[in-house]
Design a protein around this motif. Structure first.
Motif, PDB file in Angstrom:
ATOM      1  N   GLN A 180      45.451  35.616  45.709  1.00  0.00           N
ATOM      2  CA  GLN A 180      45.943  36.842  46.336  1.00  0.00           C
ATOM      3  C   GLN A 180      47.113  37.373  45.509  1.00  0.00           C
ATOM      4  O   GLN A 180      47.811  36.609  44.851  1.00  0.00           O
ATOM      5  CB  GLN A 180      46.398  36.591  47.776  1.00  0.00           C
ATOM      6  CG  GLN A 180      45.351  35.931  48.668  1.00  0.00           C
ATOM      7  CD  GLN A 180      45.379  34.411  48.591  1.00  0.00           C
ATOM      8  OE1 GLN A 180      46.451  33.813  48.578  1.00  0.00           O
ATOM      9  NE2 GLN A 180      44.202  33.782  48.542  1.00  0.00           N
ATOM     10  N   GLU A 181      47.327  38.667  45.584  1.00  0.00           N
ATOM     11  CA  GLU A 181      48.362  39.355  44.801  1.00  0.00           C
ATOM     12  C   GLU A 181      48.207  39.071  43.302  1.00  0.00           C
ATOM     13  O   GLU A 181      49.082  38.511  42.658  1.00  0.00           O
ATOM     14  CB  GLU A 181      49.768  38.972  45.277  1.00  0.00           C
ATOM     15  CG  GLU A 181      50.147  39.596  46.607  1.00  0.00           C
ATOM     16  CD  GLU A 181      51.641  39.808  46.751  1.00  0.00           C
ATOM     17  OE1 GLU A 181      52.132  40.842  46.258  1.00  0.00           O
ATOM     18  OE2 GLU A 181      52.299  38.943  47.354  1.00  0.00           O
TER      19      GLU A 181
ATOM     20  N   GLN B 178      38.930  42.290  43.044  1.00  0.00           N
ATOM     21  CA  GLN B 178      39.105  43.588  43.689  1.00  0.00           C
ATOM     22  C   GLN B 178      40.564  43.988  43.488  1.00  0.00           C
ATOM     23  O   GLN B 178      41.468  43.385  44.062  1.00  0.00           O
ATOM     24  CB  GLN B 178      38.772  43.483  45.183  1.00  0.00           C
ATOM     25  CG  GLN B 178      38.946  44.773  45.954  1.00  0.00           C
ATOM     26  CD  GLN B 178      38.572  44.595  47.421  1.00  0.00           C
ATOM     27  OE1 GLN B 178      37.471  44.209  47.738  1.00  0.00           O
ATOM     28  NE2 GLN B 178      39.526  44.848  48.305  1.00  0.00           N
ATOM     29  N   ASP B 179      40.795  44.970  42.633  1.00  0.00           N
ATOM     30  CA  ASP B 179      42.155  45.373  42.284  1.00  0.00           C
ATOM     31  C   ASP B 179      42.663  46.441  43.244  1.00  0.00           C
ATOM     32  O   ASP B 179      41.891  47.220  43.809  1.00  0.00           O
ATOM     33  CB  ASP B 179      42.198  45.926  40.853  1.00  0.00           C
ATOM     34  CG  ASP B 179      41.677  44.922  39.834  1.00  0.00           C
ATOM     35  OD1 ASP B 179      41.773  43.710  40.103  1.00  0.00           O
ATOM     36  OD2 ASP B 179      41.180  45.355  38.780  1.00  0.00           O
ATOM     37  N   ARG B 180      43.981  46.459  43.411  1.00  0.00           N
ATOM     38  CA  ARG B 180      44.609  47.543  44.164  1.00  0.00           C
ATOM     39  C   ARG B 180      44.852  48.689  43.187  1.00  0.00           C
ATOM     40  O   ARG B 180      45.615  48.558  42.230  1.00  0.00           O
ATOM     41  CB  ARG B 180      45.914  47.073  44.798  1.00  0.00           C
ATOM     42  CG  ARG B 180      46.532  48.129  45.706  1.00  0.00           C
ATOM     43  CD  ARG B 180      47.883  47.692  46.242  1.00  0.00           C
ATOM     44  NE  ARG B 180      47.779  46.604  47.188  1.00  0.00           N
ATOM     45  CZ  ARG B 180      48.832  46.098  47.838  1.00  0.00           C
ATOM     46  NH1 ARG B 180      50.045  46.587  47.601  1.00  0.00           N
ATOM     47  NH2 ARG B 180      48.672  45.094  48.687  1.00  0.00           N
TER      48      ARG B 180
ATOM     49  N   GLY C 169      49.432  43.636  44.942  1.00  0.00           N
ATOM     50  CA  GLY C 169      48.165  43.451  45.643  1.00  0.00           C
ATOM     51  C   GLY C 169      47.049  42.948  44.753  1.00  0.00           C
ATOM     52  O   GLY C 169      47.261  42.510  43.617  1.00  0.00           O
ATOM     53  N   GLY C 170      45.835  43.000  45.266  1.00  0.00           N
ATOM     54  CA  GLY C 170      44.649  42.580  44.545  1.00  0.00           C
ATOM     55  C   GLY C 170      44.232  41.157  44.897  1.00  0.00           C
ATOM     56  O   GLY C 170      45.075  40.288  45.122  1.00  0.00           O
ATOM     57  N   VAL C 171      42.918  40.935  44.972  1.00  0.00           N
ATOM     58  CA  VAL C 171      42.379  39.601  45.259  1.00  0.00           C
ATOM     59  C   VAL C 171      41.319  39.257  44.213  1.00  0.00           C
ATOM     60  O   VAL C 171      40.702  40.137  43.608  1.00  0.00           O
ATOM     61  CB  VAL C 171      41.774  39.508  46.674  1.00  0.00           C
ATOM     62  CG1 VAL C 171      42.864  39.513  47.732  1.00  0.00           C
ATOM     63  CG2 VAL C 171      40.784  40.644  46.924  1.00  0.00           C
TER      64      VAL C 171
ATOM     65  N   GLY D 259      40.231  48.862  54.552  1.00  0.00           N
ATOM     66  CA  GLY D 259      40.487  48.923  53.121  1.00  0.00           C
ATOM     67  C   GLY D 259      41.920  49.272  52.779  1.00  0.00           C
ATOM     68  O   GLY D 259      42.427  48.889  51.725  1.00  0.00           O
ATOM     69  N   ASP D 260      42.586  50.014  53.672  1.00  0.00           N
ATOM     70  CA  ASP D 260      43.967  50.406  53.416  1.00  0.00           C
ATOM     71  C   ASP D 260      44.972  49.376  53.916  1.00  0.00           C
ATOM     72  O   ASP D 260      46.135  49.405  53.523  1.00  0.00           O
ATOM     73  CB  ASP D 260      44.253  51.759  54.091  1.00  0.00           C
ATOM     74  CG  ASP D 260      43.382  52.869  53.511  1.00  0.00           C
ATOM     75  OD1 ASP D 260      43.054  52.771  52.304  1.00  0.00           O
ATOM     76  OD2 ASP D 260      43.026  53.797  54.253  1.00  0.00           O
TER      77      ASP D 260
ATOM     78  N   GLU E 199      43.137  43.351  52.237  1.00  0.00           N
ATOM     79  CA  GLU E 199      42.348  43.166  51.019  1.00  0.00           C
ATOM     80  C   GLU E 199      41.539  41.882  51.178  1.00  0.00           C
ATOM     81  O   GLU E 199      42.104  40.822  51.463  1.00  0.00           O
ATOM     82  CB  GLU E 199      43.266  43.086  49.806  1.00  0.00           C
ATOM     83  CG  GLU E 199      44.044  44.380  49.565  1.00  0.00           C
ATOM     84  CD  GLU E 199      45.020  44.258  48.407  1.00  0.00           C
ATOM     85  OE1 GLU E 199      44.547  44.095  47.266  1.00  0.00           O
ATOM     86  OE2 GLU E 199      46.227  44.317  48.645  1.00  0.00           O
TER      87      GLU E 199
ATOM     88  N   TYR F 127      43.867  38.794  51.848  1.00  0.00           N
ATOM     89  CA  TYR F 127      45.302  39.021  51.697  1.00  0.00           C
ATOM     90  C   TYR F 127      45.732  40.057  52.724  1.00  0.00           C
ATOM     91  O   TYR F 127      45.277  41.207  52.701  1.00  0.00           O
ATOM     92  CB  TYR F 127      45.646  39.498  50.290  1.00  0.00           C
ATOM     93  CG  TYR F 127      47.111  39.884  50.147  1.00  0.00           C
ATOM     94  CD1 TYR F 127      48.112  39.004  50.539  1.00  0.00           C
ATOM     95  CD2 TYR F 127      47.486  41.123  49.631  1.00  0.00           C
ATOM     96  CE1 TYR F 127      49.454  39.342  50.423  1.00  0.00           C
ATOM     97  CE2 TYR F 127      48.819  41.475  49.504  1.00  0.00           C
ATOM     98  CZ  TYR F 127      49.796  40.582  49.905  1.00  0.00           C
ATOM     99  OH  TYR F 127      51.121  40.926  49.799  1.00  0.00           O
TER     100      TYR F 127
END
Length: 326
Positions: free
Chosen positions: A34-35, A54-56, A62-64, A86-87, A90, A110
């Motif tokens: 996570q992150e 899956q990027d922020r 963020g991002g997982v 989605g907002d 994550e 996350y």
């Protein structure tokens, strides 16, 4: 099977290399991060693992990410969730294909805010989408405080939400109470906000702990999940290996001399790419000489010093022991 869940606070440069080295040392099969703080144009290599992420996109951090060892068969799963998820949350999921067609779902979550009261609803929606014949492990950083898993008197909205979900479903929380998954860098106090939960059938096979004394430059300790040996993961199934019984090592050495190794390892490519290319050259050359096919695993570990003389000596000892017993 061993799984790691870790809030990395970035997997850039040296931190990624240290984490990957720790995964190799601890024989990790799957890691959930996570992150990650990654963006689409940043593509770090995790040698030996297939990685999905899956990027922020629109904001920072963020991002997982999920990494799966290359000897596993898996598919990425698209979960059907409410649009607002989605907002606020994550998450991503993969399905491992085990022997007999059985599925094991790994869900990496996350939750950025402890004031997020819909996290329990999301967990329940994910759980309901999994077939009853398959198993599921949900893990990640939930930023949730509760007396059920924390040694503290503080409870937040995320904690209440997850409590309600655990009571309304048959999911089992596998994280031991008080496990120090995060250390406050200012006060040194520990909290338990990185959780592991699973369906009842697999939860009895899980052992959850943390990897301590690792200098990974994050305020979170990696959480390690070990699945008991009785669970059919399929890791020890038969696979192709080289049969080295009657190798002509002189021929192999001669062919390797013809390979332009210097051209492989020199250049501007990343070190992981160079290692992979070097391995491919060795394997392709060896296949020209040595048979390649399915070989079963042996439970007995072979020692490097064991030879025919040792074998004959052991036989002699066994024979004399039999004579003594008579």
């Amino acid at each position: 099977m061993r799984i790691i869940s870790w809030n990395a606070c970035s997997v850039m440069k040296e931190k990624k290399d240290l984490f990957l080295m720790s995964c190799l040392e601890n024989k990790i099969d799957i890691f959930c991060i996570q992150e990650t703080w990654l963006k689409p144009h940043i593509k770090p290599e995790f040698h030996g693992y297939n990685v999905i992420r899956q990027d922020r996109i629109h904001t920072s951090k963020g991002g997982v990410l999920i990494g799966i060892k290359q000897n596993f068969h898996f598919t990425e799963i698209e979960l059907e969730l409410d649009e607002e998820v989605g907002d606020r949350i994550e998450l991503m999921a993969v399905k491992l294909v085990l022997p007999g067609g059985k599925g094991l779902y790994i869900v990496n979550i996350y939750n950025p805010s402890g004031s997020n009261g819909i996290i329990g609803q999301i967990i329940e929606e994910v759980y309901q989408q999994i077939p009853n014949s398959d198993d599921i492990i949900i893990l990640g950083d939930f930023n949730a405080h509760s007396n059920l898993w924390c040694r503290c008197n503080v409870i937040n909205k995320s904690g209440r939400s997850i409590e309600a979900t655990l009571l309304s479903t048959n999911m089992i929380l596998s994280t031991p109470k008080g496990l120090p998954t995060r250390i406050n860098p200012q006060t040194g106090d520990s909290t338990t906000i990185d959780l592991v939960m699973a369906n009842p059938r697999i939860s009895c096979s899980l052992v959850v702990d943390i990897l301590q004394d690792l200098v990974l430059h994050s305020d979170h300790n990696p959480v390690i999940v070990e699945i008991g040996s009785k669970y059919p993961t399929g890791i020890n199934e038969r696979r192709d290996k080289f049969r080295t019984g009657n190798v002509n090592w002189d021929d192999l050495a001669a062919k390797l001399k013809d390979v332009n190794i210097r051209a492989v390892i020199e250049g501007e490519a990343e070190i992981d790419k160079k290692i992979e290319a070097f391995q491919d050259h060795l394997v392709c050359t060896a296949k020209e000489i040595e048979p390649f096919g399915p070989v079963g695993f042996s439970k007995r570990k072979k020692s490097a010093w064991w030879n025919e003389e040792c074998l004959n000596a052991k036989k002699e000892v066994c024979q004399k022991r039999m004579l003594y017993r008579r």
